[in-house]
Design a protein around this motif. Sequence first.
Motif, PDB file in Angstrom:
ATOM      1  N   THR A   1       0.829  -1.201   0.000  1.00 19.45           N
ATOM      2  CA  THR A   1       0.000   0.000   0.000  1.00 19.45           C
ATOM      3  C   THR A   1       0.866   1.256   0.000  1.00 19.45           C
ATOM      4  OG1 THR A   1      -1.712  -1.194   1.182  1.00 19.45           O
ATOM      5  CG2 THR A   1      -1.868   1.190   1.203  1.00 19.45           C
ATOM      6  N   THR A   2       2.004   1.228   0.690  1.00 24.14           N
ATOM      7  CA  THR A   2       2.839   2.419   0.728  1.00 24.14           C
ATOM      8  C   THR A   2       3.524   2.648  -0.618  1.00 24.14           C
ATOM      9  OG1 THR A   2       4.661   1.123   1.647  1.00 24.14           O
ATOM     10  CG2 THR A   2       3.255   2.312   3.207  1.00 24.14           C
ATOM     11  N   GLU A   3       3.613   1.607  -1.461  1.00 26.58           N
ATOM     12  CA  GLU A   3       4.233   1.764  -2.771  1.00 26.58           C
ATOM     13  C   GLU A   3       3.223   2.158  -3.844  1.00 26.58           C
ATOM     14  OE1 GLU A   3       5.887  -2.090  -3.317  1.00 26.58           O
ATOM     15  OE2 GLU A   3       7.652  -1.665  -2.130  1.00 26.58           O
TER      16      GLU A   3
ATOM     17  N   ASN B   1      -3.498   5.219  -3.156  1.00 28.26           N
ATOM     18  CA  ASN B   1      -3.301   4.867  -1.754  1.00 28.26           C
ATOM     19  C   ASN B   1      -4.311   5.606  -0.870  1.00 28.26           C
ATOM     20  OD1 ASN B   1      -1.981   3.553   0.407  1.00 28.26           O
ATOM     21  ND2 ASN B   1      -0.719   5.354   0.774  1.00 28.26           N
ATOM     22  N   GLY B   2      -4.523   6.885  -1.140  1.00 29.77           N
ATOM     23  CA  GLY B   2      -5.487   7.669  -0.363  1.00 29.77           C
ATOM     24  C   GLY B   2      -6.905   7.148  -0.509  1.00 29.77           C
ATOM     25  N   ILE B   3      -7.280   6.756  -1.719  1.00 32.03           N
ATOM     26  CA  ILE B   3      -8.624   6.224  -1.950  1.00 32.03           C
ATOM     27  C   ILE B   3      -8.788   4.891  -1.222  1.00 32.03           C
ATOM     28  CG2 ILE B   3     -10.159   5.262  -3.719  1.00 32.03           C
ATOM     29  CD1 ILE B   3      -9.112   7.526  -5.589  1.00 32.03           C
ATOM     30  N   ILE B   4      -7.781   4.040  -1.282  1.00 34.74           N
ATOM     31  CA  ILE B   4      -7.835   2.755  -0.571  1.00 34.74           C
ATOM     32  C   ILE B   4      -7.946   2.992   0.932  1.00 34.74           C
ATOM     33  CG2 ILE B   4      -6.466   0.713   0.027  1.00 34.74           C
ATOM     34  CD1 ILE B   4      -5.546   0.709  -2.950  1.00 34.74           C
ATOM     35  N   GLU B   5      -7.210   3.969   1.453  1.00 33.31           N
ATOM     36  CA  GLU B   5      -7.311   4.296   2.878  1.00 33.31           C
ATOM     37  C   GLU B   5      -8.711   4.796   3.229  1.00 33.31           C
ATOM     38  OE1 GLU B   5      -4.087   6.980   3.767  1.00 33.31           O
ATOM     39  OE2 GLU B   5      -2.603   5.364   3.715  1.00 33.31           O
ATOM     40  N   ASP B   6      -9.325   5.583   2.314  1.00 31.68           N
ATOM     41  CA  ASP B   6     -10.698   6.049   2.550  1.00 31.68           C
ATOM     42  C   ASP B   6     -11.650   4.860   2.683  1.00 31.68           C
ATOM     43  OD1 ASP B   6      -9.872   8.685   2.435  1.00 31.68           O
ATOM     44  OD2 ASP B   6     -10.615   9.026   0.389  1.00 31.68           O
ATOM     45  N   PHE B   7     -11.527   3.895   1.781  1.00 35.44           N
ATOM     46  CA  PHE B   7     -12.396   2.717   1.836  1.00 35.44           C
ATOM     47  C   PHE B   7     -12.116   1.891   3.088  1.00 35.44           C
ATOM     48  CE2 PHE B   7     -13.449   3.728  -2.498  1.00 35.44           C
ATOM     49  CZ  PHE B   7     -14.712   3.184  -2.692  1.00 35.44           C
TER      50      PHE B   7
ATOM     51  N   LEU C   1       1.139   0.890 -15.228  1.00 37.19           N
ATOM     52  CA  LEU C   1       1.412  -0.519 -15.512  1.00 37.19           C
ATOM     53  C   LEU C   1       1.842  -1.275 -14.252  1.00 37.19           C
ATOM     54  CD1 LEU C   1       3.193  -0.209 -18.974  1.00 37.19           C
ATOM     55  CD2 LEU C   1       0.858  -1.010 -18.511  1.00 37.19           C
ATOM     56  N   ASP C   2       2.374  -0.569 -13.262  1.00 37.90           N
ATOM     57  CA  ASP C   2       2.809  -1.192 -12.007  1.00 37.90           C
ATOM     58  C   ASP C   2       1.687  -1.347 -10.970  1.00 37.90           C
ATOM     59  OD1 ASP C   2       5.402  -1.545 -12.883  1.00 37.90           O
ATOM     60  OD2 ASP C   2       6.173   0.261 -11.896  1.00 37.90           O
ATOM     61  N   VAL C   3       0.515  -0.783 -11.241  1.00 37.36           N
ATOM     62  CA  VAL C   3      -0.589  -0.882 -10.283  1.00 37.36           C
ATOM     63  C   VAL C   3      -1.028  -2.346 -10.199  1.00 37.36           C
ATOM     64  CG1 VAL C   3      -3.018  -0.267  -9.918  1.00 37.36           C
ATOM     65  CG2 VAL C   3      -1.378   1.487 -10.590  1.00 37.36           C
ATOM     66  N   PRO C   4      -1.188  -2.868  -8.987  1.00 37.93           N
ATOM     67  CA  PRO C   4      -1.583  -4.277  -8.839  1.00 37.93           C
ATOM     68  C   PRO C   4      -2.995  -4.523  -9.358  1.00 37.93           C
ATOM     69  CG  PRO C   4      -1.556  -3.176  -6.713  1.00 37.93           C
ATOM     70  CD  PRO C   4      -1.013  -2.192  -7.715  1.00 37.93           C
ATOM     71  N   GLU C   5      -3.240  -5.757  -9.759  1.00 37.21           N
ATOM     72  CA  GLU C   5      -4.529  -6.139 -10.337  1.00 37.21           C
ATOM     73  C   GLU C   5      -5.639  -6.230  -9.297  1.00 37.21           C
ATOM     74  OE1 GLU C   5      -4.767  -6.446 -13.632  1.00 37.21           O
ATOM     75  OE2 GLU C   5      -2.616  -6.133 -13.858  1.00 37.21           O
TER      76      GLU C   5
END
Length: 160
Positions: free
Chosen positions: A3-5, A11-17, A119-123
Amino acid sequence: MTTTELPEKLNGIIEDFSSVPDPDRLELLLEFSEELPALPERYADHQDEMEQVVECQTPLFLAIELESPEKTTTPDGGGAGPDSLVRLFVSAPPEAPTSRGFASVLVQSLDGLTASEVLDVPEDISARLGLQKALTPLRLRGMSAMLGRIKRNISDQLAA
């Protein structure tokens, strides 16, 4: 990628969820659906120039443009490289709020990143958003398909 990468916006949106209880995550996704940017004029009435994400249950279309470091935008990726900025445009009908919400998450978190960053964003973005309890597996596959199409389109443009 931890998550920090992740890219900062994603990352901010994932933290919101992550900060809301499971039952409220769907509501948050629906809020994102209201924030999907309108298409620019060149795509507004030209879905035929966009790529349909056929894996989605709803008619969802996307267009990806790569903007070279010289700030010229090319929808075909001509002269684009891994440092080109991604411009993401998505059309999703208002009557499909979950698809529209995830499209908005992708636009808000990926637009403006470099091609290599996208392209580096995880699936597993839908899993990281914690939506497994709120959405059916079919909907989750549609979300993954959107990201997959975006990445494939970028890869194709970079190879051109």
